[in-house]
Design a protein around this motif. Structure first.
Motif, short mmCIF file in Angstrom:
data_model
loop_
_atom_site.label_atom_id
_atom_site.label_comp_id
_atom_site.label_asym_id
_atom_site.label_seq_id
_atom_site.Cartn_x
_atom_site.Cartn_y
_atom_site.Cartn_z
N LEU A 1 -21.67 -19.03 7.70
CA LEU A 1 -22.39 -20.37 7.33
C LEU A 1 -23.93 -20.24 6.44
O LEU A 1 -24.12 -21.01 5.56
CB LEU A 1 -22.70 -20.93 8.59
CG LEU A 1 -21.52 -21.63 9.42
CD1 LEU A 1 -21.88 -22.26 10.83
CD2 LEU A 1 -20.51 -22.29 8.64
N GLU A 2 -24.35 -18.73 6.99
CA GLU A 2 -25.63 -18.60 6.20
C GLU A 2 -25.32 -18.30 4.92
O GLU A 2 -26.42 -18.65 3.98
CB GLU A 2 -26.39 -17.72 6.88
CG GLU A 2 -27.81 -17.10 6.23
CD GLU A 2 -28.55 -16.09 7.05
OE1 GLU A 2 -29.54 -15.47 6.74
OE2 GLU A 2 -28.09 -16.13 8.16
N ARG A 3 -24.49 -17.27 4.53
CA ARG A 3 -23.93 -16.69 3.14
C ARG A 3 -23.16 -17.38 2.36
O ARG A 3 -23.14 -17.29 1.12
CB ARG A 3 -23.58 -15.20 3.57
CG ARG A 3 -24.50 -14.41 4.07
CD ARG A 3 -25.64 -14.00 3.10
NE ARG A 3 -25.12 -13.53 2.05
CZ ARG A 3 -24.82 -12.13 1.71
NH1 ARG A 3 -24.93 -11.33 2.54
NH2 ARG A 3 -24.46 -11.81 0.48
N PRO B 1 -21.63 -17.62 12.27
CA PRO B 1 -23.22 -18.15 11.95
C PRO B 1 -23.45 -17.23 10.74
O PRO B 1 -24.07 -17.80 9.78
CB PRO B 1 -23.98 -17.76 13.13
CG PRO B 1 -23.10 -17.86 14.33
CD PRO B 1 -21.85 -17.43 13.90
N GLY B 2 -23.12 -15.86 10.42
CA GLY B 2 -23.28 -15.23 9.31
C GLY B 2 -22.56 -15.68 8.12
O GLY B 2 -23.11 -15.70 7.14
N ASN C 1 -17.55 -24.17 8.11
CA ASN C 1 -17.79 -25.00 9.12
C ASN C 1 -16.48 -25.63 9.54
O ASN C 1 -16.68 -26.98 10.06
CB ASN C 1 -18.97 -25.69 9.04
CG ASN C 1 -19.69 -26.18 10.35
OD1 ASN C 1 -19.27 -25.46 11.64
ND2 ASN C 1 -20.52 -27.20 10.43
#
Length: 283
Positions: free
Chosen positions: A125-127, A122-123, A176
Motif C-alpha cells: 500500500l505504501e509503495r 502495508p508495504g 487495497n
C-alpha cells in the motif's frame, strides 16, 4: 443434494462479512511445511525489507501469518466436490452436466479452504501506485482449472483464468482489494499453478515476482507430491514484427547470399565470354 442447490452453492454472491479486512505490518512469515485445508487464505504480493515477493496469507492460524507458496500446499477436500450444473452457461468448465468436480467456492464453506487474493499488505500500500497485474503463466494437472466470478444466481459467470486458453492470462487488481472467486478443478490429483504478479509502483517503476501455487485436489492426493512437483512453463511467443520493419530470417539471408554469389559468378562468366568474342573479332 439437488442440482438446484448445487448451483446455488457454486454461484452464491460473496457476502461482505470476511471481505473487509486490514493487515498488520507485524504479521510474521511462518516457515516449514504446511497444508491449508480449511479456513481463510489469500494469495498476496508483499513488499518488505526492500524485497518484493508473493506469499499466502494464512488467516486460519491465530495470530494470522504469511507463508511461502513453496512450503504451503492447498488441500481441496472431497467435501468440496460438486456436480457441474445442467446449464449451457457453464460450458466453459469443459465437462458434461453432472460431472463431479472439486470447487473452492467464492463464499466461505465449512470444512473447505476459502481461497482468494488480496493487495492489502502495508508495504505494498505504501509503495504501489494504482495496483498490480496477476498473470497466469501455466497450469499442470490431471484436469482443467477454471477460476471465475459470479455476481448472484442471475449474473453471467465471468471467467478470469482457464487452463484451456493460451498463456499468459492477465488480471488487473487495484491495490487495497480483497477478492474471492470459484476455483474449479476438473479431476483429482496434484495441480501446479504458475503466477507472475507485477506491481506498478508510485515512482513509475515496476516490480515483478513469480510463484507456483501447489494444490492437492481430493483426499487421496499427496501433499508431499504437490510440494516436490515441478512445472514446465510454456515458451513465450516471439514479439510481432512492426509493420514498418521487416527482417529476413537467418536462413533466408543465407539463401539470398548464395543467390547473390551465383548471380555474380554468372555475370563473371558472361563477361569473359563477351571479351573472348571481341578479341576474335579484332584478330
Amino acid at each position: 443434494m439437488s442440482i438446484r442447490i448445487l448451483v446455488a452453492v457454486l454461484l452464491a454472491v460473496p457476502s461482505p462479512d470476511g471481505l473487509s479486512q486490514s493487515l498488520s505490518p507485524d504479521q510474521a512469515l511462518a516457515t516449514g511445511p504446511a497444508v491449508l485445508e480449511t479456513g481463510h487464505a489469500d494469495i498476496g504480493p508483499r513488499y518488505r525489507d526492500g524485497a518484493w515477493s508473493i506469499q499466502i496469507h494464512d488467516d486460519a492460524t491465530v495470530p494470522p501469518v504469511w507463508r511461502s507458496p513453496d512450503d504451503a500446499v492447498i488441500r481441496v477436500r472431497d467435501a468440496a466436490a460438486q456436480a457441474v450444473p445442467d446449464d449451457p452457461a457453464y460450458a466453459f468448465l469443459g465437462a458434461p452436466a453432472g460431472t463431479r468436480v472439486h470447487v473452492l467456492p467464492q463464499t466461505r464453506q465449512d470444512g473447505v479452504v476459502w481461497l482468494g487474493w488480496n493487495t492489502q499488505d502495508p508495504g505494498l500500500l505504501e509503495r504501489a501506485g494504482r495496483g498490480v497485474t496477476m498473470k497466469l503463466r501455466g497450469v499442470r494437472g490431471p484436469g482443467q482449472l477454471t477460476v471465475f466470478l459470479q455476481s448472484g444466481t442471475l449474473g453471467a459467470p465471468q471467467v478470469l483464468w482457464s487452463s484451456r486458453d493460451a498463456y499468459p492470462q492477465a488480471l488487473w487488481v487495484e491495490k487495497n482489494t480483497h477478492t474471492h472467486a470459484n476455483w474449479v478443478f476438473g479431476a483429482p490429483g496434484v495441480y501446479l499453478v504458475a503466477l507472475d504478479v507485477a506491481a506498478e509502483l508510485a515512482d513509475g517503476s515496476t516490480e515483478t515476482a513469480g510463484v507456483t501455487l501447489r494444490f492437492a485436489v481430493g483426499d487421496a492426493a499427496s501433499a508431499d507430491d504437490a510440494r516436490t512437483a515441478e512445472i514446465m512453463l510454456p515458451a513465450a511467443s516471439p514479439p510481432p514484427v512492426p509493420d514498418d520493419e521487416f527482417d529476413l530470417p537467418l536462413w533466408w539471408a543465407g539463401v539470398a547470399g548464395m543467390l547473390l554469389v551465383a548471380v555474380l559468378a554468372g555475370a563473371g562468366v558472361r563477361g569473359a565470354a563477351v571479351r573472348r568474342r571481341a578479341e576474335r573479332a579484332r584478330s
